[in-house]
Design a protein around this motif. Structure first.
Motif, PDB file in Angstrom:
ATOM      1  N   UNK A  41       0.789  -1.219   0.000  1.00 37.04           N
ATOM      2  CA  UNK A  41       0.000   0.000   0.000  1.00 37.04           C
ATOM      3  C   UNK A  41       0.823   1.272   0.000  1.00 37.04           C
ATOM      4  N   UNK A  42       2.151   1.152   0.200  1.00 39.08           N
ATOM      5  CA  UNK A  42       3.019   2.340   0.197  1.00 39.08           C
ATOM      6  C   UNK A  42       3.603   2.541  -1.202  1.00 39.08           C
ATOM      7  N   UNK A  43       3.492   3.737  -1.777  1.00 45.15           N
ATOM      8  CA  UNK A  43       4.053   3.997  -3.106  1.00 45.15           C
ATOM      9  C   UNK A  43       5.568   3.854  -3.123  1.00 45.15           C
ATOM     10  N   UNK A  44       6.099   3.572  -4.306  1.00 45.23           N
ATOM     11  CA  UNK A  44       7.539   3.512  -4.475  1.00 45.23           C
ATOM     12  C   UNK A  44       8.149   4.901  -4.437  1.00 45.23           C
ATOM     13  N   UNK A  94       8.813  14.126  -0.283  1.00 45.64           N
ATOM     14  CA  UNK A  94       7.764  13.171  -0.656  1.00 45.64           C
ATOM     15  C   UNK A  94       7.816  11.947   0.256  1.00 45.64           C
ATOM     16  N   UNK A  95       9.015  11.369   0.434  1.00 45.75           N
ATOM     17  CA  UNK A  95       9.156  10.185   1.290  1.00 45.75           C
ATOM     18  C   UNK A  95       8.730  10.487   2.719  1.00 45.75           C
ATOM     19  N   UNK A  96       9.168  11.622   3.254  1.00 41.03           N
ATOM     20  CA  UNK A  96       8.848  11.924   4.650  1.00 41.03           C
ATOM     21  C   UNK A  96       7.345  12.050   4.853  1.00 41.03           C
ATOM     22  N   UNK A  97       6.665  12.611   3.899  1.00 39.36           N
ATOM     23  CA  UNK A  97       5.208  12.713   4.018  1.00 39.36           C
ATOM     24  C   UNK A  97       4.572  11.317   4.023  1.00 39.36           C
ATOM     25  N   UNK A 117      -7.661  -5.919   8.870  1.00 37.27           N
ATOM     26  CA  UNK A 117      -7.532  -4.899   7.830  1.00 37.27           C
ATOM     27  C   UNK A 117      -7.654  -5.587   6.476  1.00 37.27           C
ATOM     28  N   UNK A 118      -8.662  -5.199   5.701  1.00 35.79           N
ATOM     29  CA  UNK A 118      -8.938  -5.864   4.424  1.00 35.79           C
ATOM     30  C   UNK A 118      -8.338  -5.134   3.228  1.00 35.79           C
ATOM     31  N   UNK A 119      -7.764  -3.968   3.441  1.00 35.75           N
ATOM     32  CA  UNK A 119      -7.146  -3.232   2.346  1.00 35.75           C
ATOM     33  C   UNK A 119      -6.661  -1.878   2.836  1.00 35.75           C
ATOM     34  N   UNK A 120      -5.861  -1.234   2.017  1.00 36.27           N
ATOM     35  CA  UNK A 120      -5.368   0.077   2.389  1.00 36.27           C
ATOM     36  C   UNK A 120      -4.541   0.696   1.291  1.00 36.27           C
ATOM     37  N   UNK A 121      -4.369   1.977   1.367  1.00 39.58           N
ATOM     38  CA  UNK A 121      -3.568   2.705   0.400  1.00 39.58           C
ATOM     39  C   UNK A 121      -3.003   3.953   1.049  1.00 39.58           C
ATOM     40  N   UNK A 122      -1.685   4.127   0.939  1.00 32.42           N
ATOM     41  CA  UNK A 122      -1.015   5.305   1.473  1.00 32.42           C
ATOM     42  C   UNK A 122      -0.834   6.297   0.333  1.00 32.42           C
ATOM     43  N   UNK A 123      -1.266   7.520   0.536  1.00 33.36           N
ATOM     44  CA  UNK A 123      -1.143   8.552  -0.489  1.00 33.36           C
ATOM     45  C   UNK A 123      -0.526   9.810   0.057  1.00 33.36           C
ATOM     46  N   UNK A 124      -0.141  10.704  -0.829  1.00 31.70           N
ATOM     47  CA  UNK A 124       0.443  11.965  -0.404  1.00 31.70           C
ATOM     48  C   UNK A 124      -0.612  12.914   0.149  1.00 31.70           C
ATOM     49  N   UNK A 125      -1.800  12.903  -0.433  1.00 27.75           N
ATOM     50  CA  UNK A 125      -2.860  13.817  -0.015  1.00 27.75           C
ATOM     51  C   UNK A 125      -3.795  13.192   1.013  1.00 27.75           C
ATOM     52  N   UNK A 126      -4.092  11.905   0.859  1.00 31.71           N
ATOM     53  CA  UNK A 126      -4.936  11.200   1.813  1.00 31.71           C
ATOM     54  C   UNK A 126      -4.598   9.720   1.772  1.00 31.71           C
ATOM     55  N   UNK A 127      -4.955   9.028   2.835  1.00 32.08           N
ATOM     56  CA  UNK A 127      -4.720   7.594   2.931  1.00 32.08           C
ATOM     57  C   UNK A 127      -5.992   6.929   3.440  1.00 32.08           C
ATOM     58  N   UNK A 237      -2.930  14.065   6.833  1.00 30.12           N
ATOM     59  CA  UNK A 237      -2.025  14.737   7.737  1.00 30.12           C
ATOM     60  C   UNK A 237      -1.703  16.111   7.131  1.00 30.12           C
ATOM     61  N   UNK A 238      -1.582  17.101   7.984  1.00 32.58           N
ATOM     62  CA  UNK A 238      -1.337  18.454   7.515  1.00 32.58           C
ATOM     63  C   UNK A 238       0.151  18.760   7.481  1.00 32.58           C
TER      64      UNK A 238
END
Length: 239
Positions: A41-44, A94-97, A117-127, A237-238
């Motif tokens: 779920x974490x982007x490269x 980008x990585x730190x966020x 937990x059945x799924x998830x996605x980490x994003x820069x704007x929302x997760x 996260x802000x």
């Protein structure tokens, strides 16, 4: 060949040297990497490779065969020569966020104990995280809980345990859709908090901040019903 995963040893490493093992249209394979490969779920990661006489923008990082970590070149980028010594430069903001987001998602797990937990996605704007439960707490209650855990500034640490130990404690695995990578004999655990009853303890190969206070202001923005027993929780996260 075993690749040295520098991001596991130090998630805060922003620059390091490496050697090019191969460079093809599929991607650039190095002998060591500060770039995290997309998974769980974490982007490269993205960034830059520099060598004598050239540089390449890294557009993404993915997993290849035989444990390879492949750096995907930006369109039209020049590839480094095989065997060249290169400097890896990480897109740190980008990585730190993403690290802040990922750690916040572990805290969210801790606030909904017992639910898979059945799924998830980490994003820069929302997760988001999806939970197997009929009814989650309210977004206001979750936000309050998350902010309290952030304010407490719990330490975040990692360790490696034998697969047999994980088998003896199956409750450590919260994810139902993605299982911890196995086959190497050991599994990486991420611990938030100290003592016999940490805030969160579960297998994870991603990157995280050193303490929860580094996450900053976190808010649960939305809850969605995605099925009879599937509840989706969004957070931000802000800066």
């Amino acid at each position: 060949m075993t690749i040295e995963t520098l991001f596991h040893a130090d998630a805060y490493a922003r620059e390091a040297e490496a050697k090019v093992l191969s460079a093809t249209a599929e991607g650039v394979w190095l002998d060591r990497s500060i770039f995290y490969a997309q998974s769980g779920g974490q982007p490269g990661d993205t960034g830059t490779l520099r060598w004598a006489g050239g540089e390449m923008a890294v557009a993404n990082t993915v997993k290849g065969e035989a444990g390879a970590i492949l750096l995907k070149p930006a369109e039209g980028a020049t590839l480094p020569p095989e065997g060249a010594a290169v400097t890896m430069l990480l897109d740190w903001p980008r990585r730190h966020r993403l690290m802040r987001m990922h750690t916040a998602m572990h805290l969210l797990c801790s606030l909904i104990p017992g639910a898979g937990v059945t799924g998830g996605q980490i994003g820069l704007e929302k997760s988001r995280l999806d939970f197997d439960l009929p009814e989650p707490p309210t977004k206001e209650a979750l936000t309050e809980g998350l902010r309290a855990l952030v304010a407490a500034n719990h330490p975040v640490s990692t360790s490696w345990v034998d697969e047999a130990e994980l088998d003896a404690n199956p409750g450590l695995v919260r994810t139902l859709s993605v299982k911890p990578p196995r086959g190497a004999g050991v599994v990486r655990l991420v611990r938030i908090g100290e003592g016999e009853a940490p805030v969160d303890l579960q297998p994870c190969g991603g990157t995280h901040v050193r303490a929860t206070g580094e996450i900053g202001t976190v808010t649960v923005t939305k809850l969605e019903n995605k099925g009879k027993q599937n509840r989706r929780v969004y957070l931000v996260v802000e800066d």
